[in-house]
Design an enzyme around this catalytic site. Structure first.
Site, PDB file in Angstrom:
ATOM      1  N   SER A 198       0.645  -1.135   0.064  1.00 43.59           N
ATOM      2  CA  SER A 198       0.120   0.031   0.011  1.00 43.59           C
ATOM      3  C   SER A 198       0.854   1.214  -0.080  1.00 43.59           C
ATOM      4  O   SER A 198       1.719   1.515  -0.817  1.00 43.59           O
ATOM      5  CB  SER A 198      -0.976   0.066   1.198  1.00 43.59           C
ATOM      6  OG  SER A 198      -2.012   0.909   1.031  1.00 43.59           O
ATOM      7  N   ASP A 251      -5.877  -3.527  -2.381  1.00 45.50           N
ATOM      8  CA  ASP A 251      -4.885  -3.203  -1.454  1.00 45.50           C
ATOM      9  C   ASP A 251      -4.270  -4.518  -0.643  1.00 45.50           C
ATOM     10  O   ASP A 251      -4.928  -5.340  -0.204  1.00 45.50           O
ATOM     11  CB  ASP A 251      -5.539  -2.348  -0.308  1.00 45.50           C
ATOM     12  CG  ASP A 251      -4.328  -1.798   0.306  1.00 45.50           C
ATOM     13  OD1 ASP A 251      -3.520  -2.227   0.960  1.00 45.50           O
ATOM     14  OD2 ASP A 251      -4.538  -0.107   0.366  1.00 45.50           O
TER      15      ASP A 251
END
Length: 551
Positions: free
Chosen positions: A298, A416
């Site tokens: 991320s 993510d």
């Protein structure tokens, strides 16, 4: 050390007790006690009767194998870590020393208390069993390559082969206790006699003549001022590329790789919390702490990819602080009122494309080995991103559900990576380094701030009230709850993921919120402060585990 109130909330934030209900925690809390230890004291020594396990609430404890004049550090336990479970469960003696390296407050769980806790919360026993199984599996894995190594140095083309001497000096400078030999015998008999006389299990031998490759177990090839190839490579790779932004940095990186002293970082997820990575890297850069590979998830993938591409930390700090001044405008322009996500995602991609290193980079040409982590939305599998154009390649890693749309590459639909591996220590290890520093920036969940989304979407909320855009308002209200739920989950996953690292940096970011991108400067400073506080113990650990010495 100031008193710390031991309550249900404190226990709830400890990985050992993760998943227990508030009622279960309330039931076990009266049976627990804390103990304070000064720096340099021992919690227990090898051979002592194992009558308790300990959880670190504050400080740091080193688990040591007392061999020779200098103990071998087996693990460094920081806040949230626990130790001493093997002797507790087996009833046998302690197998290592537990020495306090930073004044500590420990939660002591005696055998009698543990028996009571296991009845109240059987998950605790299962959690320790899993931990012990992992440790047993690690002891049965094949041993690492012997430190005694013979490396043949090769230089295709017309360049004079003077660099083996420079490489030997780099190894001696960074690893002053390592035995290094540079052999350039032209007579085969003399060379064989010299090699036979080097019997130290810690010796590193460099053969300066390419024709002597038959005596070597590895081959190092000069490919240019800032690039080398080493064969065989790590794992199944036939060879690996080692690069640097300058000839000196590249040569030092080669030296660490050959000496078994390379250092990797695992940069965790965390939205705006991830700005702390920049502060940590700035502190490491100033202190001369080397970085030889990067894995990121991320926000950690964004920072990590830029570092791996060769972007100077100072440049990235300036870029982040400048972007923080215009983040509201970027968000408002990227709002997606018709789609499944709040933002289209094109705004952040345009912003990141302002960095030349990301816009023009590819995984194959990075300065440092790097991987990013995403999750396949179809089956929940972890996806390792490690090929192709850099910016497009890392985009799935920060496709936060509800904020950005999922990313489709081939047959995979990805979101993510924090959902599966928020601090990718294991993936950093697979890059072949010997020491992992984990950066875990996500704090435990705090009470709602005045602006529930930390100001990031404050402008959008104002627009929704003014027009009014009821649908947008409902989306944002739901987003508050979703993000808080995600943060609570990610905090626990991140703590568990980081435990496999040799060192962990945990900045104190409790005063910030997940989406406070406008606070970049203060979050960077918090990351820098945490790294600076960790430097003495980090240098000590690098010296004790790798034999590396700071310049």
């Amino acid at each position: 050390m100031p008193p710390m109130e031991l309550d249900v909330r404190t226990l709830f934030e400890l990985p050992l007790f993760a998943g227990l209900s508030a009622a279960e925690l309330a039931g076990i809390e009266p049976n627990l006690a804390t103990e304070d230890y000064a720096t340099g004291t021992y919690v227990f020594r090898r051979g002592d009767h194992g009558d308790a396990l300990y959880v670190v609430l504050a400080g740091q404890v080193a688990l040591e194998n007392p061999v020779g004049s200098r103990p071998e550090i087996l693990a460094l336990c920081g806040p949230g870590d626990w130790f001493g479970e093997l002797a507790l469960l087996s009833g046998g003696p302690r197998t290592a020393h537990a020495r306090v390296t930073i004044g500590s407050r420990l939660l002591r769980v005696s055998r009698a208390v543990w028996a009571e806790l296991s009845l109240r919360a059987p998950e605790l026993f299962a959690r320790l069993s899993t931990r012990l199984s992992d440790q047993l599996r690690a002891t049965n894995e094949p041993a690492r390559r012997a430190r005694h190594a013979v490396v043949a140095c090769a230089s295709p083309g017309a360049r004079a082969i003077e660099w083996p001497g420079e490489l030997a000096e780099s190894i001696r400078r960074q690893f002053p206790e390592r035995e290094v030999h540079l052999l350039a015998h032209r007579d085969r008999t003399e060379l064989e006699r010299a090699l036979a006389g080097i019997v130290s299990p810690d010796a590193l031998v460099l053969l300066a003549r390419e024709t002597d490759a038959a005596f070597a177990d590895r081959r190092l090839e000069w490919r240019g001022p800032c690039e080398w190839r080493l064969a065989p490579g790590h794992g199944a790779r036939p060879w690996e590329v080692i690069r640097g932004t300058s000839p000196a940095l590249a040569l030092d990186r080669v030296a660490r790789r050959l000496a078994g002293g390379s250092v990797g970082i695992a940069l965790g997820a965390g939205g705006a919390y991830g700005f702390a990575h920049l502060g940590m890297l700035r502190a490491f850069d100033a202190a001369g702490i080397p970085i030889d590979s990067v894995a990121g998830t991320s926000m950690g993938a964004i920072v990590g990819s830029a570092i791996a591409a060769g972007a100077p930390v100072s440049h990235l700090v300036a870029f982040a602080e400048a972007a923080a001044t215009r983040y509201r405008t970027l968000v408002l322009r990227d709002l997606n009122l018709r789609g499944p996500s709040l933002l289209r995602g094109t705004g952040v991609m345009r912003l990141l494309a302002e960095l030349d290193e990301l816009r023009e980079g590819s995984f194959e040409r990075l300065i440092l080995p790097f991987v990013a982590i995403a999750m396949d939305l179809r089956n929940g599998e972890e996806v390792v991103l490690d090929s192709g154009p850099l910016l497009e390649g890392i985009a799935p890693s920060f496709a936060m559900p509800g904020i950005f749309p999922s990313r489709v590459i081939g047959e995979r639909v990805m979101v993510d990576g924090a959902m599966v591996n928020p601090v990718p220590v294991d993936r950093a290890r697979e890059l072949g380094v010997d020491f992992i520093i984990a950066a875990q920036p996500i704090p435990p969940l705090q009470p709602l701030p005045a602006d529930q989304v930390g100001g990031l979407l404050g402008g959008a909320r104002w627009v929704a009230n003014l027009l009014p855009l009821a649908r947008l308002r409902h989306v944002m209200d739901g987003l508050d709850s979703s993000l808080r739920s995600f943060q609570s989950l990610w905090f626990r996953l991140a703590n568990a993921s980081a435990l496999g690292a040799e060192a962990i940096v945990r900045p104190d970011l409790r005063q910030f919120w997940f989406l406070q991108f406008g606070e970049a400067r203060r979050i960077i400073e918090a990351g820098e402060q945490a790294a600076e506080a960790a430097l003495p113990d980090l240098r000590r650990a690098l010296g004790e585990r790798l034999g590396w010495r700071a310049p």
